[in-house]
Design an enzyme around this catalytic site. Structure first.
Site, PDB file in Angstrom:
ATOM      1  N   SER A 140      17.706 -18.325   5.056  1.00  0.00           N
ATOM      2  CA  SER A 140      16.552 -17.447   4.877  1.00  0.00           C
ATOM      3  C   SER A 140      16.462 -16.802   3.499  1.00  0.00           C
ATOM      4  CB  SER A 140      16.549 -16.366   5.951  1.00  0.00           C
ATOM      5  OG  SER A 140      17.718 -15.584   5.845  1.00  0.00           O
ATOM      6  N   HIS A 170      13.924 -20.757  10.476  1.00  0.00           N
ATOM      7  CA  HIS A 170      13.070 -20.841   9.285  1.00  0.00           C
ATOM      8  C   HIS A 170      12.647 -22.284   9.008  1.00  0.00           C
ATOM      9  CE1 HIS A 170      13.086 -16.701   7.766  1.00  0.00           C
ATOM     10  NE2 HIS A 170      14.281 -16.614   8.306  1.00  0.00           N
ATOM     11  N   LYS A 209       8.278 -16.662  14.229  1.00  0.00           N
ATOM     12  CA  LYS A 209       7.974 -16.941  12.820  1.00  0.00           C
ATOM     13  C   LYS A 209       6.788 -17.923  12.755  1.00  0.00           C
ATOM     14  CE  LYS A 209      12.390 -15.684  10.802  1.00  0.00           C
ATOM     15  NZ  LYS A 209      13.090 -15.063  11.930  1.00  0.00           N
TER      16      LYS A 209
END
Lengths: 88, 415
Positions: free
Chosen positions: B190, B218, B249
């Site tokens: 990240s 991610h 996300k």
């Protein structure tokens, strides 16, 4: 009895190989370089150092003694190993 | 009074130390839905600023997508607001099962179990499947939630230098005497935006008889040809034993996470993972919307393709402008500044220019590696990116860092 210089060299070499990628940074590492408070070794990765010391010197470092302060420099680590190896 | 003056003073002192250490985190109040353009009140009480958001994990721009919002409304109407139960008592609806099946299919695994968040998935998975005879070998830069999960479990712990396969091999060799070995990594890291070399890791794990756990938070939805994640990018779909990932996300950005992988591992999580057993089920409204997100990204790769183009464009233009960009292919673009104060000053100046970014420094990133982390989104249009690049150039010129390499920045600003 443990030879202090040999012990210091062994720990220094281990720390360089285990935690440092950059050759220049490895060259700059001295027995007094702050490892944990200096951000070189994070407190969680410190575990592998503890395992290495316990295996190599056939000692058991209790968790309450394996503190970030006690592991903060190579010289402090040397002291710790001597304490458990020789009862000092 | 139990909350004595002494106790109060203790906390006040700690908070003061956090402030003095430059580590105090403040909330910025957003008065609009999550999007490329947002309205922000900061500091508290000030007039709203119109900003381009360059720091959300809204990679696919689905956080406020009309179809996702409609699916959330439909879910609310058809399945209600809350379930008032953990999953295994009376908190599992047909739509939970449906979402799990869609995730299994999308990720290319055997089975999936939902958690209230990926933080919970990571907190629960290790303890559910490993004991003191086992060892976890983790990359040194894995996400904090994995570290917390590892701490909660009785297995032995070791780590290897970030993405260093020789070091990982040494560790795997060293731990051959353990019952089960589990290698742990993020897919996309990240803070650096770099990708774990999963093809090599899988090969090592096969050679040294180790399982592998991948946190792909991610990456899920946009890395790899069809967005399955880092395992697709490296051609190892079906070979990752455990994938943990988030719905918070790219996949709509609300909340929720999962453990997906080998059928027995998933079953063990259902039987033993404490956040699954003792925390509330994901609310129907989020399950319904996340399910729609899976439909959207399974039908077309349009959004991940746009994100890929945005990433390429932004990385190229920022490099041309003379910024020290950590190389890579992911939409996490670290603009390296090394000096903590410089990262804060530049983020502040960019805010004044209408660009919302955050400067990160130690201990969030290693000492001397302060940076501004930009995150791209499929919601960004070319105009957003051009405005951001222009603002970066202006602010970079003000601080005299354009064209400077690492050494020169450190010489100029110190560490």
């Amino acid at each position: 009895m443990l030879d202090e210089k040999q012990l210091q060299d062994a720990v220094l070499t281990y720390v360089k190989n285990e935690y440092i990628d950059d050759e220049e940074e490895a060259d700059e590492l001295t027995p007094e370089t702050p490892l944990i408070s200096g951000g070189i070794v994070d407190s969680f990765s410190m575990v592998s150092l503890k395992v290495f010391l316990e295996k190599k010197y056939a000692i058991k470092i209790p968790d309450e003694d394996a503190t970030p302060t006690a592991f903060d420099t190579v010289n402090k680590i040397v002291k710790l190993v001597k304490r458990f190896k020789e009862g000092k | 009074m139990a909350y004595s003056d002494k106790v109060r003073e203790h906390y006040q002192k700690t908070i003061k130390e956090i402030r003095e250490g430059g580590l105090f985190k403040e909330e910025r109040f957003i008065h609009s839905p999550q999007a490329a353009d947002i309205k922000v009140e900061y500091p508290e009480g000030s007039e709203l600023a119109s900003l381009i958001n360059m720091c959300a994990n809204n990679y696919l721009g689905l956080s406020s997508h009309p179809e996702v919002i409609k699916a959330a409304h439909d879910g609310l109407d058809s399945r209600g607001y809350g379930m008032s139960s953990v999953r295994f008592i009376c908190g599992t609806q047909d739509i939970h099962r449906e979402l799990q099946n869609k995730l299994t299919k999308f990720l290319g695994t055997e089975d999936t179990v939902l958690f209230p968040s990926c933080m919970d998935a990571n907190a629960g998975v290790f303890e559910a499947i490993l004991g003191e005879e086992d060892v976890i070998i983790a990359d040194r830069l894995v996400h904090a939630s994995l570290i917390d999960g590892i701490r909660l479990c009785k297995a032995q712990y070791d780590s290897f230098k970030h993405m260093n396969m020789d070091h990982l091999e040494q560790k795997l060799e060293m731990h051959q005497d353990k019952r089960i070995r589990l290698v742990v990594t993020d897919g996309v890291f990240s803070m650096d935006g770099d990708m774990a070399p999963l093809d090599k890791m899988v090969e090592l794990c096969e050679r040294y008889d180790s399982m592998i756990l991948l946190d792909d938070s991610h990456a899920t939805g946009f890395i790899g040809k069809t967005g399955k994640g880092t395992h697709e990018h490296f051609g190892v779909v079906g070979k990752i034993d455990i994938i943990t990932t988030t719905l918070g996300k790219a996949l709509g950005g609300a909340s929720g996470g999962c453990v997906s992988g080998r059928a027995e591992i998933v079953e063990m999580c259902k039987q033993r993972a404490r956040p699954y057993l003792f925390s509330n089920t994901m609310p129907p409204v989020i399950v319904a919307a996340a399910s729609k997100v899976l439909d959207i990204i399974s039908e077309t790769t349009e959004r991940r393709d746009k994100l890929e183009q945005n990433t390429k464009y932004f990385r190229e233009k920022m490099t041309e402008a003379g910024f020290d960009i950590r190389p890579g292919q992911t939409p996490i673009v670290p603009v390296m500044l090394y000096n903590a104060q410089l990262s804060q000053d530049m983020a502040k100046d960019l805010y004044a220019e209408g660009i919302y970014v955050i400067g990160f420094f130690y201990p969030v990133v290693p000492q001397g590696q302060a940076r501004i982390r930009c995150q791209l989104s499929a919601a960004h249009e070319r105009e957003h990116l051009d405005k951001a690049i222009a603002a970066f150039k202006k602010v970079g010129a003000k601080h005299g860092i354009l064209g400077l390499k690492k050494k020169e920045i450190i010489e100029k600003f110190g560490l």
